[in-house]
Write an enzyme that holds these catalytic residues in place. Sequence first.
Site, mmCIF file in Angstrom:
data_model
loop_
_atom_site.group_PDB
_atom_site.id
_atom_site.type_symbol
_atom_site.label_atom_id
_atom_site.label_comp_id
_atom_site.label_asym_id
_atom_site.label_seq_id
_atom_site.Cartn_x
_atom_site.Cartn_y
_atom_site.Cartn_z
ATOM 1 N N CYS A 1 8.895 50.799 14.248
ATOM 2 C CA CYS A 1 9.171 52.069 14.922
ATOM 3 C C CYS A 1 8.284 53.223 14.475
ATOM 4 O O CYS A 1 8.408 54.334 14.978
ATOM 5 C CB CYS A 1 10.633 52.409 14.764
ATOM 6 N N HIS B 1 15.651 55.369 21.693
ATOM 7 C CA HIS B 1 14.642 55.047 20.681
ATOM 8 C C HIS B 1 13.623 54.111 21.325
ATOM 9 O O HIS B 1 13.931 52.977 21.654
ATOM 10 C CB HIS B 1 15.304 54.403 19.472
ATOM 11 N N HIS C 1 13.122 61.708 12.812
ATOM 12 C CA HIS C 1 13.194 60.363 13.389
ATOM 13 C C HIS C 1 14.581 60.220 14.028
ATOM 14 O O HIS C 1 14.703 59.787 15.154
ATOM 15 C CB HIS C 1 12.954 59.317 12.295
#
Lengths: 400, 353
Positions: A160, A329, A293
């Site tokens: 990620c 996400h 994040h």
Amino acid sequence: MVKGVAITGMGIISSIGNSVEENYISLINNKAAITTIENISTVHANSIKVGEIKKTNAELIAQLQLDKESNFSRTALLGLIAVKEAVANAGITSINEYKTGLISATTVGGMDMTEKYYYDYFENPEVRKYIISHNCGDVAQKIASEIGLKGMVTTISTACSSAANAIMLGARLIKTGKLDRVIVGGTDALAKFTINGFKTLMILSDGYNKPFDDERKGLNLGEASAFLVLESDEIVKKENKKVLARVSGYGNANDAFHQTASSENGDGAYLAMKKAFNVAALDPSEIDYINVHGTATPNNDLSEGRAILRIYYEKSVPDFSSTKPFTGHTLAAAAAIEAVYSILAIQNNVVFPSLNFETPMQEFNLTPQTTLKHKNIEHVLSNSFGFGGNCSTLIFSKNK
Amino acid sequence: MRKTYINGTGCLSAQKTFDTVFLEDAEWNKNDNVLFLKKPVYKDFISPIASRRMANGIKNGIVASAYAMKEANVTNVDAIITGTGMGCIEDTEKFLKAIIDNNEEFLTPTAFIQSTHNTVGAQIALTMQCKGYNFTYVNGAISFESGLLDAKMQIEENEANSILVGGVDENGDHILSLFKLAGYIKEDRKEPYQLLNETTKGYIHGEGACFFVLENEKKESTYAQLVDLEIKNVLQEDEIETEIIDFLKLNNLEISDIDAIILGFNGDVEFDSYYKNLAENAFANTPQIYYKHLCGEYNTASAFGLWTGSKIIKTQTIPELIKSNSIERPAYNTILLYNQLNGKDHSFTLISK
């Protein structure tokens, strides 16, 4: 502070919009796009919500005017859309005029096709053209070929944080003079593979993700692509280019704690931010907005929050928000779309809201900005963390 | 600008390339179109409990990096950079198959976790508690070279003194059958596979893990200096020679200065001409080396090529098994590597004594 590397173009496609402008309009109007999945048939369709781009592959192919017989994975299609917007935005007409590179990022590559035709490949010769598309590098190869780029083309996959690392590498390639111009970013399409993977890790929310909320239950997956064009100051000067913002700081560190979990004190995150401040020669107090994040998993937000508090030890933490309630996400694309949002924050002097937040976490006193806030934004810090303890921080600054 | 030295290597391949000097135990397997890695004694490096469910690629990466670090006499590094074309493909297949066969039910996370491309680099970091920079490149045949370029840039710019960089790929049953189906791998046959004189489509496939410790200082363990490298996504066959001449010129060299050229011949009649042209023309008077008959073709096979080049410079010998012509030089001080796969992802790597 250092001058940083010039950003002269950007492009994006996400669940909240098919262009930079559409994304911005959604962000300032609280228009999230976390919905029921339509393009993939999955048994989890009723139990999860995702940030899905409501366009079929056929529609994307038509939009890109690609040959119907082409063998683009969805990841490559999304990537090409964002790259084309970024290149046009930077006013580039002759791609190989300068020493130009492409650094892409992806985690799934052509997994959407592999999972669709896993057994069909043996029966149906017509779909075999997708076998080669599985390879992550195929995405960048295809994009480069469509825009006619000949040069350094590579791909990063660090879960990620992938796109943050692509942007970081690009900035370093410009700084060292290895390239004059580089297109950097990331792309990931939704796939059964990742949906089921995150499901088995039990970090998918059954509702809407709530970053930094005490009641947060996990993340929503999303799909997206975003790319930036970085150019040397020589080109900027010579062509009198408009600079959207600058990449002033970057840092990557490893948490070295657990394959899929972050350490309690966020060592990796802390080190990544520290490095970024060093590169940018900025003090943490100079940051006006942190795009965290903030995946809304119990583990990430706790670890990231603690790392931020370590950086801002006994000082006030700047306004922060997670934009993942808008988009979900988006894995390897996350840092790239959030880079676009960071640049938009700088250009428009706004802090985007962290949606769905209700209750502060018990472990610390950190409350995200929950409404759109107008104020002067000079520097934005953006965090992206991934499996394998991969922690990356980027700092974007206003062009002076 | 600081120089970059290859100070340690660790190579696992289809040959016995660990605990050996330089291919003295190597055997050319002409019977198979897929070559499998010769396994080390894993328990000497990884506890049996840890390695039980560990993907082969991870285990091989950990062992190869341990060999490289031992040779370089370092216990930790400033950064870990990994190249892998397909990642831990066996676990990817395992998870995919489970999703499809069980209609998305009864899944466990281990295979999914290991399928993530940066797992190898992450597990190496975890093993040695390295909190430094950790990147993984996944771009076909230049996955490893991207890592090399990154590492070299960090050493030159004073960002790091010591970097572990490697390439790792593993064989997976399903992908191998798909590659055969698509014609990337040569058809099964009774006649021996010859590599250099093949007349058919497809290559000999393989797997491996090869790591290097790059440092800013020359020391006793030094193999070679990593002088320069270049990556190009596409090149026409007739552009390669000019590209090489330009690349050498940037380093103040000419073709005649190259003491040996290492070419990535993989037996595919369609794309081996890229190498053949060079071998027959520009480098006709240069000692020529090939290696993929020993390790097979895979996205990071070129790391085996760099290992070969490093060994030649260090030992000043070229084993007969990898010579593709009979030309010799009194000394092997400057070596050029050229690699590509299916006409894409070209790399030029220059090493010197």
